[in-house]
Design an enzyme around this catalytic site. Structure first.
Site, PDB file in Angstrom:
ATOM      1  N   THR A   1       0.845  -1.199   0.000  1.00 11.90           N
ATOM      2  CA  THR A   1       0.000   0.000   0.000  1.00 11.90           C
ATOM      3  C   THR A   1       0.881   1.249   0.000  1.00 11.90           C
ATOM      4  OG1 THR A   1      -1.764  -1.159   1.150  1.00 11.90           O
ATOM      5  CG2 THR A   1      -1.794   1.236   1.287  1.00 11.90           C
TER       6      THR A   1
ATOM      7  N   GLN B   1       0.672 -10.091  -5.461  1.00  9.41           N
ATOM      8  CA  GLN B   1       0.173 -11.472  -5.407  1.00  9.41           C
ATOM      9  C   GLN B   1       1.036 -12.426  -6.234  1.00  9.41           C
ATOM     10  OE1 GLN B   1      -1.998 -12.605  -3.335  1.00  9.41           O
ATOM     11  NE2 GLN B   1      -3.030 -10.742  -2.635  1.00  9.41           N
TER      12      GLN B   1
ATOM     13  N   SER C   1       4.918  -7.298  -1.280  1.00 10.97           N
ATOM     14  CA  SER C   1       4.658  -7.247   0.159  1.00 10.97           C
ATOM     15  C   SER C   1       5.012  -8.574   0.814  1.00 10.97           C
ATOM     16  CB  SER C   1       3.173  -6.939   0.357  1.00 10.97           C
ATOM     17  OG  SER C   1       2.877  -6.849   1.716  1.00 10.97           O
TER      18      SER C   1
ATOM     19  N   HIS D   1       4.173 -10.068   3.632  1.00  8.82           N
ATOM     20  CA  HIS D   1       3.222 -10.953   4.311  1.00  8.82           C
ATOM     21  C   HIS D   1       2.362 -11.764   3.350  1.00  8.82           C
ATOM     22  CE1 HIS D   1      -0.745  -8.658   4.149  1.00  8.82           C
ATOM     23  NE2 HIS D   1       0.071  -7.678   3.815  1.00  8.82           N
TER      24      HIS D   1
ATOM     25  N   THR E   1      14.348   4.982  10.232  1.00 13.17           N
ATOM     26  CA  THR E   1      15.214   3.853  10.609  1.00 13.17           C
ATOM     27  C   THR E   1      14.721   2.572   9.960  1.00 13.17           C
ATOM     28  OG1 THR E   1      15.614   4.954  12.696  1.00 13.17           O
ATOM     29  CG2 THR E   1      16.187   2.620  12.596  1.00 13.17           C
TER      30      THR E   1
ATOM     31  N   CYS F   1      -9.586  -6.292   1.943  1.00 10.81           N
ATOM     32  CA  CYS F   1      -9.662  -4.842   2.117  1.00 10.81           C
ATOM     33  C   CYS F   1     -11.084  -4.334   1.900  1.00 10.81           C
ATOM     34  CB  CYS F   1      -8.735  -4.140   1.136  1.00 10.81           C
ATOM     35  SG  CYS F   1      -7.175  -4.954   0.972  1.00 10.81           S
TER      36      CYS F   1
END
Ligand code: PMP
Length: 379
Positions: free
Chosen positions: A70, A175, A194, A196, A229, A315
């Site tokens: 995102t 995906q 991403s 996860h 960081t 989502c």
């Protein structure tokens, strides 16, 4: 609970958890600090970037680590809007994730066009050339694989056409990365992914962009592109997960188990349809148009019998209105409310897929029994 909502998120894999835990206990220092201990983290971060870039087939200086896809998608549209003229437009496939659609609309309000697509939501590359010739285009964005249906776009071909026209191309590969071979992303100017979604942790993502890209200011981290960081433990976990996924991608066993599940449902639930069944799809997803009953009833019933599935995009759960992906595929709002998405992972076994088919049959019998008893009551 058998987990079949991996397109929403994966359970972190063991190697990712081990890498994360080791980095948290050994390499927790700020990579920008001057000590030799911090320098060790800096070196490990640089090495992780090189290895991840090699997995994706891109140059390490084009890879920034973000908080997820995102953020990567928002950063791209924000940057492109600053770097392009006030007339330039952006072109999207009609099935993009909301983080692409809404970023495009925020930064290019009134200048967003949807590319023509077929009934599976696939953009036909030949329609692109006349549009690129006729208008000033700041960016073309076409995802690699859809989160709701798994349908794969001809992104490589579209990337080549954009390059030939000198137009920047972005693919949201969230995906795809970790599920299909990933070494060919250099043809895209911009890329998002991403951790996860392939066994890493939430809050860590990838952005591929030209090396001079800058989107968060206030520090020199990430080669100056994203201040703040760095999350080395998250990056270490992401690398471990991606490396592990490389040994699974393309394995026919995974796809065979999903296909056997679909066959078994077709044979036992008359009228069921699989969205995108005749086109290239990810091996882990089935978007099922059920013959009866709203998808939330299916989700609830299946959960009661030990199977976690989804209605489509996580989502969009609970939002009003049908999914834009279903609409782009020509489904009516009533049909869209009957779409159930199941998505496995590289850890899902053939026995679990077969157990899911049994669970669907039982859920269907119970839903029919519930509705016939409620009809009796209403008479
Ligand atoms: N793009 C696609 C295609 C996705 O499936 C998702 C996750 N649902 C995202 C972007 C957003 O990813 P993240 O959770 O990392 O922000």
């Amino acid at each position: 609970m058998a987990y079949f909502d991996n397109n929403a998120t994966n359970r972190p894999c063991e190697v990712a958890l081990a890498a994360h835990s080791e980095a948290l206990s050994e390499d927790w220092r700020n990579p920008s600090a001057p000590s030799s201990f911090a320098a060790r983290v800096r070196v490990k971060l640089a090495l992780a970037r090189e290895k991840l870039a090699a997995c994706l087939g891109v140059s390490p200086d084009t890879v920034s680590f973000t908080s997820g896809a995102t953020e990567s998608n928002n950063a791209i549209f924000s940057h492109i809007s600053r770097a392009s003229s006030r007339q330039a437009r952006v072109l999207l496939s009609p099935v993009e994730h909301p983080s692409v659609r809404e970023s495009a609309n925020r930064y290019f309000s009134g200048r967003v066009d949807e590319l023509p697509a077929d009934g599976s939501g696939i953009v036909e590359p030949s329609t692109l050339a006349p549009i690129l010739d006729a208008s000033e285009v700041a960016l073309v964005s076409v995802m690699a694989a859809n989160n709701e249906t798994g349908v794969i776009q001809p992104w490589e071909k579209i990337a080549g056409m954009c390059r030939a026209h000198g137009v920047p191309f972005h693919s949201d590969a969230t995906q795809w990365v970790g599920k299909l071979p990933s070494g060919q992303w250099d043809v895209c100017d911009y890329l998002s992914a991403s951790a996860h979604k392939f066994g890493g942790l939430k809050g860590v993502g990838i952005l591929k962009s030209p090396a001079e890209f800058s989107f968060i200011v206030g520090g020199e981290q990430e080669g100056g592109s994203r201040a703040g960081t760095e999350n080395f433990p998250g990056v270490a976990a992401m690398l471990a997960a991606l490396e592990e996924s490389e040994s699974f991608v393309g394995s026919p066993i995974l796809e065979e188990a999903r296909n056997a599940f679909e066959e078994s449902l077709r044979a036992s639930i008359p009228g069921i349809e699989v969205l995108g069944e005749n086109v290239s799809r990810l091996w882990n997803v089935s978007a099922l148009l059920m013959p009866r009953f709203d998808n939330l009833r299916w989700v609830g019933k299946l959960e009661k019998i030990g199977h976690e599935v989804s209605t489509g995009s996580a989502c969009a759960t609970g939002k009003d209105g049908p999914s834009h992906v279903s609409a782009a595929m020509g489904l009516s709002p009533e049909q869209a409310r009957r779409v159930v998405r199941v998505s496995g992972s590289r850890e899902t076994t053939p026995a679990e897929w077969s157990g899911l088919a049994d669970a669907f049959r039982l859920a269907y019998a119970e839903l029919r029994a519930d509705s016939s008893s409620s009809e009796v009551v209403s008479i």
